[in-house]
Design an enzyme around this catalytic site. Structure first.
Site, PDB file in Angstrom:
ATOM      1  N   VAL A 183       0.833  -1.218   0.000  1.00 38.07           N
ATOM      2  CA  VAL A 183       0.000   0.000   0.000  1.00 38.07           C
ATOM      3  C   VAL A 183       0.860   1.258   0.000  1.00 38.07           C
ATOM      4  O   VAL A 183       0.661   2.172  -0.818  1.00 38.07           O
ATOM      5  CB  VAL A 183      -0.943  -0.001   1.227  1.00 38.07           C
ATOM      6  CG1 VAL A 183      -1.666   1.326   1.362  1.00 38.07           C
ATOM      7  CG2 VAL A 183      -1.938  -1.157   1.122  1.00 38.07           C
ATOM      8  N   SER A 236      -8.829  -2.154   7.655  1.00 33.85           N
ATOM      9  CA  SER A 236      -9.011  -3.354   6.823  1.00 33.85           C
ATOM     10  C   SER A 236     -10.451  -3.830   6.947  1.00 33.85           C
ATOM     11  O   SER A 236     -11.104  -3.600   7.962  1.00 33.85           O
ATOM     12  CB  SER A 236      -8.071  -4.453   7.293  1.00 33.85           C
ATOM     13  OG  SER A 236      -8.453  -5.672   6.722  1.00 33.85           O
ATOM     14  N   SER A 237     -10.910  -4.525   5.927  1.00 33.52           N
ATOM     15  CA  SER A 237     -12.313  -4.981   5.942  1.00 33.52           C
ATOM     16  C   SER A 237     -12.551  -6.056   7.004  1.00 33.52           C
ATOM     17  O   SER A 237     -13.693  -6.365   7.342  1.00 33.52           O
ATOM     18  CB  SER A 237     -12.684  -5.551   4.573  1.00 33.52           C
ATOM     19  OG  SER A 237     -11.840  -6.653   4.269  1.00 33.52           O
ATOM     20  N   CYS A 238     -11.460  -6.605   7.564  1.00 32.94           N
ATOM     21  CA  CYS A 238     -11.681  -7.674   8.562  1.00 32.94           C
ATOM     22  C   CYS A 238     -12.132  -7.112   9.911  1.00 32.94           C
ATOM     23  O   CYS A 238     -12.386  -7.853  10.851  1.00 32.94           O
ATOM     24  CB  CYS A 238     -10.420  -8.507   8.748  1.00 32.94           C
ATOM     25  SG  CYS A 238      -9.116  -7.644   9.608  1.00 32.94           S
ATOM     26  N   TYR A 279      -5.647  -8.848  14.814  1.00 33.44           N
ATOM     27  CA  TYR A 279      -5.375  -7.789  13.823  1.00 33.44           C
ATOM     28  C   TYR A 279      -6.576  -6.851  13.720  1.00 33.44           C
ATOM     29  O   TYR A 279      -6.432  -5.631  13.711  1.00 33.44           O
ATOM     30  CB  TYR A 279      -5.092  -8.437  12.470  1.00 33.44           C
ATOM     31  CG  TYR A 279      -4.864  -7.479  11.327  1.00 33.44           C
ATOM     32  CD1 TYR A 279      -5.807  -7.360  10.305  1.00 33.44           C
ATOM     33  CD2 TYR A 279      -3.721  -6.706  11.244  1.00 33.44           C
ATOM     34  CE1 TYR A 279      -5.605  -6.489   9.248  1.00 33.44           C
ATOM     35  CE2 TYR A 279      -3.504  -5.841  10.186  1.00 33.44           C
ATOM     36  CZ  TYR A 279      -4.456  -5.738   9.185  1.00 33.44           C
ATOM     37  OH  TYR A 279      -4.252  -4.877   8.135  1.00 33.44           O
ATOM     38  N   LYS A 323      -6.824  -2.802  14.458  1.00 31.67           N
ATOM     39  CA  LYS A 323      -7.271  -1.834  13.454  1.00 31.67           C
ATOM     40  C   LYS A 323      -8.490  -1.043  13.947  1.00 31.67           C
ATOM     41  O   LYS A 323      -8.637   0.144  13.670  1.00 31.67           O
ATOM     42  CB  LYS A 323      -7.583  -2.552  12.139  1.00 31.67           C
ATOM     43  CG  LYS A 323      -6.343  -2.971  11.374  1.00 31.67           C
ATOM     44  CD  LYS A 323      -5.512  -1.745  10.972  1.00 31.67           C
ATOM     45  CE  LYS A 323      -4.255  -2.101  10.227  1.00 31.67           C
ATOM     46  NZ  LYS A 323      -3.484  -0.904   9.839  1.00 31.67           N
ATOM     47  N   PRO A 367     -10.076  -0.440   3.548  1.00 28.86           N
ATOM     48  CA  PRO A 367      -9.990  -1.096   2.244  1.00 28.86           C
ATOM     49  C   PRO A 367     -10.384  -2.566   2.313  1.00 28.86           C
ATOM     50  O   PRO A 367     -10.248  -3.199   3.366  1.00 28.86           O
ATOM     51  CB  PRO A 367      -8.501  -0.996   1.875  1.00 28.86           C
ATOM     52  CG  PRO A 367      -7.849  -0.192   2.934  1.00 28.86           C
ATOM     53  CD  PRO A 367      -8.745  -0.179   4.108  1.00 28.86           C
ATOM     54  N   HIS A 427      -1.421 -13.020   1.245  1.00 32.75           N
ATOM     55  CA  HIS A 427      -2.866 -13.105   1.026  1.00 32.75           C
ATOM     56  C   HIS A 427      -3.136 -14.039  -0.152  1.00 32.75           C
ATOM     57  O   HIS A 427      -2.225 -14.394  -0.903  1.00 32.75           O
ATOM     58  CB  HIS A 427      -3.431 -11.713   0.747  1.00 32.75           C
ATOM     59  CG  HIS A 427      -3.431 -10.833   1.953  1.00 32.75           C
ATOM     60  ND1 HIS A 427      -2.450  -9.906   2.199  1.00 32.75           N
ATOM     61  CD2 HIS A 427      -4.276 -10.758   3.007  1.00 32.75           C
ATOM     62  CE1 HIS A 427      -2.700  -9.289   3.346  1.00 32.75           C
ATOM     63  NE2 HIS A 427      -3.800  -9.777   3.846  1.00 32.75           N
TER      64      HIS A 427
HETATM   65  O1  GFB Z   1      -6.225 -13.271   1.704  1.00 33.94           O
HETATM   66  P1  GFB Z   1      -6.492 -14.374   2.660  1.00 33.94           P
HETATM   67  O2  GFB Z   1      -5.344 -15.195   3.129  1.00 33.94           O
HETATM   68  O3  GFB Z   1      -7.169 -13.829   3.990  1.00 33.94           O
HETATM   69  O4  GFB Z   1      -7.608 -15.312   1.984  1.00 33.94           O
HETATM   70  P2  GFB Z   1      -8.665 -13.334   4.256  1.00 33.94           P
HETATM   71  C1  GFB Z   1      -7.953 -16.481   2.651  1.00 33.94           C
HETATM   72  C2  GFB Z   1      -8.968 -17.247   1.797  1.00 33.94           C
HETATM   73  O5  GFB Z   1      -8.334 -17.666   0.573  1.00 33.94           O
HETATM   74  C3  GFB Z   1      -9.383 -18.497   2.535  1.00 33.94           C
HETATM   75  C4  GFB Z   1      -8.237 -19.112   0.574  1.00 33.94           C
HETATM   76  O6  GFB Z   1     -10.665 -18.882   2.112  1.00 33.94           O
HETATM   77  C5  GFB Z   1      -8.331 -19.482   2.048  1.00 33.94           C
HETATM   78  O7  GFB Z   1      -8.750 -20.848   2.198  1.00 33.94           O
HETATM   79  N1  GFB Z   1      -6.959 -19.526  -0.039  1.00 33.94           N
HETATM   80  C6  GFB Z   1      -6.863 -20.439  -1.029  1.00 33.94           C
HETATM   81  C7  GFB Z   1      -5.739 -19.094   0.292  1.00 33.94           C
HETATM   82  N2  GFB Z   1      -5.570 -20.653  -1.335  1.00 33.94           N
HETATM   83  C8  GFB Z   1      -4.843 -19.836  -0.525  1.00 33.94           C
HETATM   84  C9  GFB Z   1      -3.445 -19.600  -0.392  1.00 33.94           C
HETATM   85  O8  GFB Z   1      -2.595 -20.222  -1.050  1.00 33.94           O
HETATM   86  N3  GFB Z   1      -3.063 -18.644   0.515  1.00 33.94           N
HETATM   87  C10 GFB Z   1      -3.977 -17.945   1.261  1.00 33.94           C
HETATM   88  N4  GFB Z   1      -3.531 -16.999   2.102  1.00 33.94           N
HETATM   89  N5  GFB Z   1      -5.325 -18.166   1.184  1.00 33.94           N
HETATM   90  C11 GFB Z   1      -7.472 -11.370   5.410  1.00 33.94           C
HETATM   91  C12 GFB Z   1      -7.017 -11.091   6.820  1.00 33.94           C
HETATM   92  O9  GFB Z   1      -8.453 -12.374   5.504  1.00 33.94           O
HETATM   93  O10 GFB Z   1      -8.091 -10.243   4.826  1.00 33.94           O
HETATM   94  C13 GFB Z   1      -6.086  -9.932   6.806  1.00 33.94           C
HETATM   95  O11 GFB Z   1      -6.395 -12.263   7.338  1.00 33.94           O
HETATM   96  C14 GFB Z   1      -6.704  -8.751   6.100  1.00 33.94           C
HETATM   97  O12 GFB Z   1      -5.779  -9.594   8.122  1.00 33.94           O
HETATM   98  C15 GFB Z   1      -7.196  -9.147   4.735  1.00 33.94           C
HETATM   99  O13 GFB Z   1      -7.779  -8.279   6.841  1.00 33.94           O
HETATM  100  C16 GFB Z   1      -7.893  -7.980   4.058  1.00 33.94           C
HETATM  101  O14 GFB Z   1      -9.193 -12.562   3.097  1.00 33.94           O
HETATM  102  O15 GFB Z   1      -9.469 -14.485   4.730  1.00 33.94           O
END
Ligand code: GFB
Length: 329
Positions: free
Chosen positions: A35, A127-129, A156, A160, A183, A199
């Site tokens: 960012v 963050s949207s979380c 986290y 935030k 965001p 992510h």
């Molecule tokens: O971006 P991410 O890791 O976090 O996405 P969140 C997680 C989703 O993607 C879950 C799937 O449904 C995972 O099962 N996924 C599939 C994967 N393959 C993968 C992979 O190889 N790596 C990852 N990381 N996920 C985040 C928060 O939540 O959102 C942060 O943890 C922040 O703190 C961000 O708020 C905006 O989207 O679930």
């Protein structure tokens, strides 16, 4: 009637706005991250000439004395607070203490120093979380704290929420102009492609690029593939943050997103096509799905006059092109 009220509130938000001078001293905290680096690019693109940055070796934002000394010396007029400890679902599960400690200390130090040293305006990136795991979709800003958070990233999210509440409290008690934006999931150049801490979108690009190179016959996608995610290209986010810094004077938080979401399976198939990976996608349901959906309501930002320009396909193509040009994999 609703239209008239929103027009009045629009002009109220704009009445006392002070557009940043092109030579104003602007501090971007976290300028090396996804960012922060996009905000620096956007500032340069829009002709700002006095951008202040400091690496984490030069300035540990968790050290309050060091942050105060930095603000005393540099006296920034505007602050984009993009510095944070961030990561995907697995990183949040594995490092809860680091997520809450680093983020709370960074934001407390920078927000307080901005008040003490008379910063004209600060933009805090959340963050949207921060929103409840199960709330009506799309998520409006007023749904904050209306029910429990997603457990996987609660530390986290709490950090935030503390940051955005600090901005509100300082505005109320000290008359500061500290704005907070929320965001959605972000991606783009200069992202984190480490498979353990990243992510989902950069992780899937990394997996499929490597699988293509190694002629692997499959790529493992975590979870069921059923959760929905909204993805905003980081250059659009940067554009939105400058827009808000220049034109938004309210104290209420503002969502930033595209207003559209896709399933993890859909984004995986789109990345597969763009990267040109010919193998099979395998879904590992032993991995967590996380929040089922977190689509942001972006009406408030739209009514202020900004909306995202980059489609998901265009954004992924730009990101893949950047990765290939920089030999990331
Ligand atoms: O971006 P991410 O890791 O976090 O996405 P969140 C997680 C989703 O993607 C879950 C799937 O449904 C995972 O099962 N996924 C599939 C994967 N393959 C993968 C992979 O190889 N790596 C990852 N990381 N996920 C985040 C928060 O939540 O959102 C942060 O943890 C922040 O703190 C961000 O708020 C905006 O989207 O679930």
């Amino acid at each position: 009637m609703k239209k008239i009220i929103s027009l009045i509130s629009f002009f109220m938000c704009l009445t006392s706005h002070a557009i940043m001078d092109k030579n104003a001293k602007i501090y971007v905290a976290g300028h090396k991250g996804l960012v922060g680096s996009a905000i620096v690019r956007q500032l340069e693109y829009e002709g700002y000439t006095n951008i202040l940055v400091a690496t984490s070796n030069e300035l540990d934002l968790r050290n309050q004395a060091a942050v105060n000394a930095f603000f005393e010396k540099e006296k920034p007029e505007y602050v984009f607070l993009a510095a944070a400890k961030v990561g995907g679902i697995q990183a949040n599960i594995d490092y809860p203490a680091q997520f809450i400690y680093n983020n709370i200390t960074i934001e407390a130090n920078v927000i307080h120093a901005s008040y003490v040293h008379g910063v004209k305006k600060l933009l805090f990136l959340g963050s949207s979380c921060i929103y409840p795991r199960n709330c009506p979709q799309p998520i409006k800003e007023e749904y904050l704290l209306t029910s429990e958070l997603e457990k996987s990233n609660e530390p986290y999210a709490i950090a935030k929420i503390a940051g955005l509440k600090m901005c509100e409290a300082y505005n109320r008690e000290y008359g500061t102009h500290f704005i907070a934006c929320m965001p959605t999931n972000l991606y783009g150049e200069n992202d984190n492609f480490n498979l353990h801490t990243s992510h989902v979108l950069p992780a899937l690009i990394a997996k499929m690029e490597r699988a293509k190179k190694e002629h692997a016959d499959k790529v493992v996608v975590w979870g069921s593939g059923a959760p929905y995610r909204e993805f905003l290209y980081v250059d659009d986010l940067a554009s939105a943050t400058l827009f808000l810094m220049n034109y938004y004077e309210g104290s209420d938080l503002v969502n930033i997103g595209t207003g559209q979401d896709v399933t993890i399976k859909e984004v995986a198939l789109l990345i597969k096509e763009i990267v040109g990976f010919q193998g099979e996608l395998v879904f590992d349901t032993s991995k967590p799905d996380g929040t089922p959906r977190k689509l942001l309501n972006v009406d408030k930002l739209k009514s202020l006059g900004w909306q995202a320009q980059t489609t998901l396909e265009e954004g992924i193509k730009k990101t893949v092109k950047w990765c290939e040009a920089h030999n990331i994999f």
